[in-house]
Scaffold this motif. Structure first.
Motif, PDB file in Angstrom:
ATOM      1  N   SER A  57      49.501  36.364  48.130  1.00  0.00           N
ATOM      2  CA  SER A  57      48.958  36.778  47.596  1.00  0.00           C
ATOM      3  C   SER A  57      47.792  35.759  47.006  1.00  0.00           C
ATOM      4  CB  SER A  57      50.373  37.514  46.263  1.00  0.00           C
ATOM      5  OG  SER A  57      51.135  38.350  47.230  1.00  0.00           O
ATOM      6  N   TYR A  58      48.433  35.169  45.709  1.00  0.00           N
ATOM      7  CA  TYR A  58      47.595  34.854  44.200  1.00  0.00           C
ATOM      8  C   TYR A  58      46.061  33.975  44.835  1.00  0.00           C
ATOM      9  CZ  TYR A  58      50.709  36.465  40.803  1.00  0.00           C
ATOM     10  OH  TYR A  58      50.889  37.013  39.652  1.00  0.00           O
ATOM     11  N   SER A  59      46.852  33.724  46.400  1.00  0.00           N
ATOM     12  CA  SER A  59      45.713  32.436  47.714  1.00  0.00           C
ATOM     13  C   SER A  59      44.829  33.275  47.645  1.00  0.00           C
ATOM     14  CB  SER A  59      46.659  31.675  48.263  1.00  0.00           C
ATOM     15  OG  SER A  59      45.818  30.761  49.069  1.00  0.00           O
ATOM     16  N   LEU A  60      45.228  34.618  48.685  1.00  0.00           N
ATOM     17  CA  LEU A  60      44.106  35.497  49.654  1.00  0.00           C
ATOM     18  C   LEU A  60      43.068  35.901  48.189  1.00  0.00           C
ATOM     19  CD1 LEU A  60      46.554  37.235  51.878  1.00  0.00           C
ATOM     20  CD2 LEU A  60      45.058  35.990  51.933  1.00  0.00           C
ATOM     21  N   MET A  61      43.883  36.746  46.793  1.00  0.00           N
ATOM     22  CA  MET A  61      43.152  37.023  45.786  1.00  0.00           C
ATOM     23  C   MET A  61      42.296  35.897  45.523  1.00  0.00           C
ATOM     24  SD  MET A  61      43.541  39.775  43.978  1.00  0.00           S
ATOM     25  CE  MET A  61      41.124  39.858  43.706  1.00  0.00           C
ATOM     26  N   LEU A  62      42.295  34.879  44.997  1.00  0.00           N
ATOM     27  CA  LEU A  62      41.393  33.647  45.042  1.00  0.00           C
ATOM     28  C   LEU A  62      40.394  33.107  45.946  1.00  0.00           C
ATOM     29  CD1 LEU A  62      43.793  30.520  44.316  1.00  0.00           C
ATOM     30  CD2 LEU A  62      41.995  31.691  42.030  1.00  0.00           C
ATOM     31  N   ASN A  63      41.072  33.622  47.629  1.00  0.00           N
ATOM     32  CA  ASN A  63      39.519  33.690  48.409  1.00  0.00           C
ATOM     33  C   ASN A  63      39.002  34.703  48.351  1.00  0.00           C
ATOM     34  OD1 ASN A  63      40.227  31.073  50.231  1.00  0.00           O
ATOM     35  ND2 ASN A  63      41.734  31.901  50.598  1.00  0.00           N
ATOM     36  N   CYS A  64      39.520  35.994  48.144  1.00  0.00           N
ATOM     37  CA  CYS A  64      38.855  37.174  48.208  1.00  0.00           C
ATOM     38  C   CYS A  64      37.857  36.899  46.526  1.00  0.00           C
ATOM     39  CB  CYS A  64      39.564  38.515  47.244  1.00  0.00           C
ATOM     40  SG  CYS A  64      38.538  39.331  47.936  1.00  0.00           S
ATOM     41  N   TYR A  65      37.993  36.293  45.967  1.00  0.00           N
ATOM     42  CA  TYR A  65      37.056  35.932  44.776  1.00  0.00           C
ATOM     43  C   TYR A  65      35.465  35.510  45.304  1.00  0.00           C
ATOM     44  CZ  TYR A  65      39.900  37.976  40.944  1.00  0.00           C
ATOM     45  OH  TYR A  65      40.345  39.415  40.433  1.00  0.00           O
ATOM     46  N   ALA A  66      36.222  33.521  45.256  1.00  0.00           N
ATOM     47  CA  ALA A  66      35.115  33.121  47.309  1.00  0.00           C
ATOM     48  C   ALA A  66      34.585  33.341  47.256  1.00  0.00           C
ATOM     49  CB  ALA A  66      35.997  31.940  47.372  1.00  0.00           C
ATOM     50  N   LYS A  67      34.493  34.815  48.375  1.00  0.00           N
ATOM     51  CA  LYS A  67      33.809  35.810  48.947  1.00  0.00           C
ATOM     52  C   LYS A  67      32.766  36.487  48.292  1.00  0.00           C
ATOM     53  CE  LYS A  67      32.609  36.857  53.754  1.00  0.00           C
ATOM     54  NZ  LYS A  67      32.378  36.097  54.691  1.00  0.00           N
ATOM     55  N   GLY A  68      33.349  36.571  47.388  1.00  0.00           N
ATOM     56  CA  GLY A  68      32.658  37.812  46.708  1.00  0.00           C
ATOM     57  C   GLY A  68      31.586  37.138  45.771  1.00  0.00           C
ATOM     58  N   GLY A  69      32.124  35.864  45.760  1.00  0.00           N
ATOM     59  CA  GLY A  69      31.183  35.273  44.235  1.00  0.00           C
ATOM     60  C   GLY A  69      31.556  35.547  42.995  1.00  0.00           C
ATOM     61  N   ASN A  70      32.574  35.695  43.128  1.00  0.00           N
ATOM     62  CA  ASN A  70      33.300  35.864  40.844  1.00  0.00           C
ATOM     63  C   ASN A  70      34.152  34.341  41.214  1.00  0.00           C
ATOM     64  OD1 ASN A  70      34.785  36.861  39.215  1.00  0.00           O
ATOM     65  ND2 ASN A  70      35.203  38.932  39.982  1.00  0.00           N
ATOM     66  N   LEU A  71      33.474  33.878  40.045  1.00  0.00           N
ATOM     67  CA  LEU A  71      33.657  32.755  39.434  1.00  0.00           C
ATOM     68  C   LEU A  71      34.516  32.555  39.203  1.00  0.00           C
ATOM     69  CD1 LEU A  71      33.435  30.023  40.324  1.00  0.00           C
ATOM     70  CD2 LEU A  71      32.266  29.682  38.809  1.00  0.00           C
ATOM     71  N   LYS A  72      34.054  34.141  37.788  1.00  0.00           N
ATOM     72  CA  LYS A  72      34.830  34.130  36.367  1.00  0.00           C
ATOM     73  C   LYS A  72      37.201  35.072  36.838  1.00  0.00           C
ATOM     74  CE  LYS A  72      31.674  35.576  33.600  1.00  0.00           C
ATOM     75  NZ  LYS A  72      31.231  36.922  32.517  1.00  0.00           N
ATOM     76  N   GLY A  73      37.112  35.701  38.000  1.00  0.00           N
ATOM     77  CA  GLY A  73      38.407  35.215  38.668  1.00  0.00           C
ATOM     78  C   GLY A  73      38.631  34.751  39.029  1.00  0.00           C
ATOM     79  N   ILE A  74      38.442  33.737  39.898  1.00  0.00           N
ATOM     80  CA  ILE A  74      38.278  32.653  40.216  1.00  0.00           C
ATOM     81  C   ILE A  74      39.035  31.696  38.750  1.00  0.00           C
ATOM     82  CG2 ILE A  74      38.799  30.123  41.507  1.00  0.00           C
ATOM     83  CD1 ILE A  74      36.614  30.860  42.989  1.00  0.00           C
ATOM     84  N   ARG A  75      38.589  32.079  37.982  1.00  0.00           N
ATOM     85  CA  ARG A  75      38.901  30.983  36.509  1.00  0.00           C
ATOM     86  C   ARG A  75      39.991  31.883  35.918  1.00  0.00           C
ATOM     87  NH1 ARG A  75      37.322  27.624  38.732  1.00  0.00           N
ATOM     88  NH2 ARG A  75      35.107  26.361  38.448  1.00  0.00           N
TER      89      ARG A  75
END
Length: 825
Positions: A566-584
């Motif tokens: 779940s968290y891995s997919l969420m990280l990929n979602c942030y990356a695809k959407g260009g949301n670096l804050k979400g990754i952090r």
């Protein structure tokens, strides 16, 4: 290659002047080979689906059962008696005897009549029969009837009777006593119907029945298999409070519960101490379960320490324990450790079995050593161990995942020639990899092969077909496959619904994915973490991180704990959407220990930071991976090498390459492409070409990226004839240029002020159905402006619509404004 592979700093290219071709190479359609002929159209999906439908229908009709009656039950009873129990709890099972005429001696006359009626009614009418025969059912010994149904193989009917009793246990003189519960728990355990067992047992107030410890152990196992870990733990504590003494098997089940729960290593150690205090000696299942728990968490050091501690206590590991340890290091990709475990087994005269070698094969292929894994087939044969379907399927699946489909198919043929019959898992693996490549004609042949070998498709086969159709524009086929699947008698299970949700999501049909979720609920399946992950997977492909955050919140509100996937997919979602804050945000939770820093999550952090070109984030995640003792895979190393190349970090890139070699891995094409990119950026284009030649010399196959990288190196240094030579070589090998190739040439010629050659490139692009894009034209006008030919730049822009009337007007306006800005600056 010896010594330092990368330079400490960019250096001028080696002045090695190859013989120049005569006449000079030109960029025109007359001098370039034509594109390779298109492959013939593949078999339409409709035909493939119909073929699978026919195969499934034939299988179900040939396996239909004969009329059910008590006189015919003796054969089934004898067969059932000869079968070994499939549950760890079924070492001894009370079976009734069958008389010569096929009747059961323990059944009363009335019980025999009820039995005949139950086996004679259609399954979908049994509940109505039970309701109408309520008085008769409550007046007989139902334990004997259930036992007769079990022994004769009618366990589905026994289950329906038990379910009816559980629902209606409030009747006066209800027959749901402890003997009935204990018998049904054993039956459900034998049939591995753990999900159904857990649901039915939830309806029963177990504390009101004095069940034996064996029955409680089976219930704990059912809860564990259904993923109800907290329920298992709660029941285990109650069992001890009731004064029952858990057996070794009970403790083994609980060790498995904690292992699957995750983050429970301290609780596992506590349970082991409790077992020692009760005088229970560990068996193979105990040891293998604890080691497997370490494997799930990536606790390689703990697994090894536990194993060493066992031996110090005098325990002599058996084959099963060694196999578990092999699996831990094999899954982590530490193939060298797996080989040392195999050697220790042989030194200690512990005979490796086929499972042992299957694990070693798995360790090799996970580390990228496919050929070494395949070579073990001969090693097994030389030791008198025949490779089985698991061995071959592991290798076939690995080749498929690596994109080596032809090698996988050759191995599949070798498997059949050696006399090892493929099972349904093998066929599913082959169908899955062919489906990913869209090779439907070969899939048709595989289905024919399944039919001729008598191997029936299963639900996973149909799920594989659903996955194949889960691409953009194929949503109508997802609907068709689902309909055909149900018409063949394969009712969807929760995995099917999860596959459907994921498939519709990949097709871009969020509405259908939501509808599948609703249908799943109506059918009686409750969503699980995998269901939510299917939604997250679909959202991650679109980069819709706001919707994905809502899914995570809904999971948590409904009591589900997001998994590492779940968290891995969420990280990929942030990356695809260009949301670096979400990754952090997630990164911070992982490093603080609030989310377990598993190998998967740290690997994902490296890759998503790479997608966002966040060098510091990659370095931090890589350090954490090493700190936790995890082994980086080749994808991680290649990503680190690539980011170092892009940031001119030559020493660090050199270090990454040496780490790859020290880890026992072999660099792959991606590694070599990154190396070529490094040299191209460092203005060492001849070294980049040298690597390309090395790939060819070793029997490898460079791809479009390989040639584009070398061409880019030559173009950046203005060596356009060398770039043309690479283009000729590339197309002669059947690799056609793409928009990046053309733009690279346009950029190279623009840098040299060779605008006539640029016109040739653009003409060639139109002739080969690769229209210039806005970047192509921007490179040209920038070249004119750099040469201070502003009028020519404006003339060039004015003629774009003449060349391509479909080119976007807004793009022309942007380019014109761009030139005017340069003029005014």
């Amino acid at each position: 290659m010896e010594g330092t592979i990368f330079p400490n700093r960019p250096v001028p290219p080696i002045r090695k002047k190859p013989s120049k071709p005569n006449p000079p190479l030109k960029f025109s359609s007359a001098t370039l080979p034509p594109p390779p002929p298109q492959s013939p159209p593949s078999v339409p999906l409709d035909s493939l689906i119909q073929h699978l439908h026919h195969l499934s229908s034939s299988s179900s009709s040939s396996s239909s059962s004969s009329p059910l009656h008590i006189a015919a039950a003796s054969t089934a009873a004898k067969r059932a008696n000869s079968e070994k129990p499939t549950s760890v709890f079924d070492g001894k099972d009370d079976k009734g005897s069958v008389s010569n005429d096929g009747s059961f001696e323990f059944l009363s006359k009335r019980g025999e009549l009820i039995f005949n009626s139950i086996v004679g009614y259609p399954l979908n009418s049994l509940n109505e029969f039970f309701d109408n025969s309520q008085h008769e059912l409550l007046g007989i010994d139902l334990v004997t009837v259930l036992k007769a149904l079990d022994v004769s193989g009618y366990r589905e009917r026994a289950l329906l009777l038990f379910e009816w009793l559980a629902v209606n246990s409030s009747f006066e003189n209800g027959k749901l006593d402890k003997e009935v519960i204990q018998l049904m728990v054993r039956i459900l355990g034998k049939e591995s119907r753990h999900s159904i067992a857990s649901k039915l047992l939830d309806l029963i107030p177990l504390e009101e029945y004095s069940l034996d410890v064996r029955a409680y152990t089976s219930i704990l196992h059912a809860y564990s298999k259904a993923g109800k870990y907290e329920k298992s733990i709660s029941l285990f504590e109650k069992v001890k409070e009731m004064g029952l003494s858990p057996t070794l098997v009970t403790y083994n089940v609980m060790l498995d519960v904690y292992g699957k729960m995750g983050r429970s290593w301290d609780r596992i150690l506590g349970l082991l101490d409790e077992m020692r205090s009760r005088g229970l000696e560990f068996d193979e299942f105990t040891c293998s379960t604890v080691i497997s728990a370490c494997g799930r968490e990536g606790l390689l050091n703990e697994a090894k320490e536990f194993f060493v501690g066992l031996k110090l206590e005098g325990y002599v590991p058996g084959t099963v324990t060694y196999n578990s340890l092999l699996q831990v290091f094999g899954k982590a990709g530490v193939y060298s450790e797996a080989l040392s475990i195999l050697k220790e087994m042989e030194d200690n005269n512990c005979p490796p079995d086929s499972v042992t070698y299957n694990e070693v094969v798995g360790a090799y292929v996970r580390a990228g050593f496919y050929e070494e894994g395949a070579a073990l087939i001969d090693t097994m044969s030389s030791k008198g161990l025949m490779p089985n379907a698991v061995t071959y399927t592991t290798l076939i699946d690995a080749y498929g995942r690596a994109g080596k489909v032809n090698k996988a198919l050759r191995l599949f043929n070798k498997m059949k020639e050696s006399g090892c019959a493929p099972n349904v898992c093998t066929y599913n693996a082959v169908l899955g990899m062919l489906g990913k490549k869209g090779r439907s004609e070969e899939m048709m042949k595989i289905l024919c092969d399944m039919k001729s070998s008598g191997c029936s498709p299963n639900r996973i086969t149909w799920n594989t077909m659903l996955t194949m159709c889960g691409n953009k524009g194929l949503d109508k086929y997802v609907n068709q496959v689902f309909r055909e699947m149900k018409s063949c008698g394969f009712e969807p299970d929760r995995d099917t619904f999860n596959t459907l949700i994921s498939a519709y999501g990949r097709c871009g049909s969020g509405v259908d994915a939501t509808k599948m979720f609703e249908d799943m609920m109506k059918t009686g399946f409750t969503p699980c973490v995998t269901t939510y992950n299917a939604f997250l997977n679909a959202l991650a492909r679109r980069g819709d991180w706001k919707a994905a955050e809502s899914v995570i919140l809904d999971m948590q509100n409904k009591g589900f704990k997001p998994s590492e996937t779940s968290y891995s997919l969420m990280l990929n979602c942030y990356a695809k959407g260009g949301n670096l804050k979400g990754i952090r945000k997630i990164e911070k939770e992982i490093y603080a220990g609030h989310i377990f820093p598993s190998w998967m999550l740290l690997r994902t952090l490296i890759l998503v930071n790479f997608k966002c070109r966040a060098l510091q984030g990659m370095e931090r995640a890589f350090q954490e991976l090493q700190k936790h003792g995890y082994k980086p895979d080749l994808v991680i190393f290649n990503s680190m090498l690539s980011i170092c190349a892009k940031n001119s970090m030559y020493d660090r890139a050199n270090e990454m390459l040496h780490l790859i070699l020290e880890s026992g891995m072999q660099p792959n094409l991606v590694t070599y492409n990154n190396l070529m990119d490094m040299y191209a950026r460092a203005r060492k284009c001849w070294k980049a070409e040298e690597i390309l030649k090395g790939i060819l010399k070793s029997g490898g196959t460079p791809d479009l990226v390989s040639y584009n990288t070398v061409i880019k190196g030559f173009c950046r240094q203005g060596l356009m004839q060398e770039a043309m030579r690479m283009l000729y070589e590339m197309t002669n090998r059947g690799i056609q240029p793409c928009i990046f190739t053309y733009n690279t040439f346009v950029s190279g010629y623009a840098g040299q002020g060779m605008f006539t050659e640029i016109d040739e490139v653009i003409k060639h692009m139109f002739q080969h159905n690769c229209k210039p894009n806005e970047l192509t034209y921007k490179i040209v006008v920038d070249g004119y402006c750099k040469a201070r030919k502003y009028k020519e730049a404006m003339d060039f822009l004015s003629k774009i619509k003449e060349r391509d009337d479909s080119f976007n007007d807004e793009s022309v306006k942007r380019l014109t404004f761009h030139v005017r800005e340069i003029l005014e600056s």
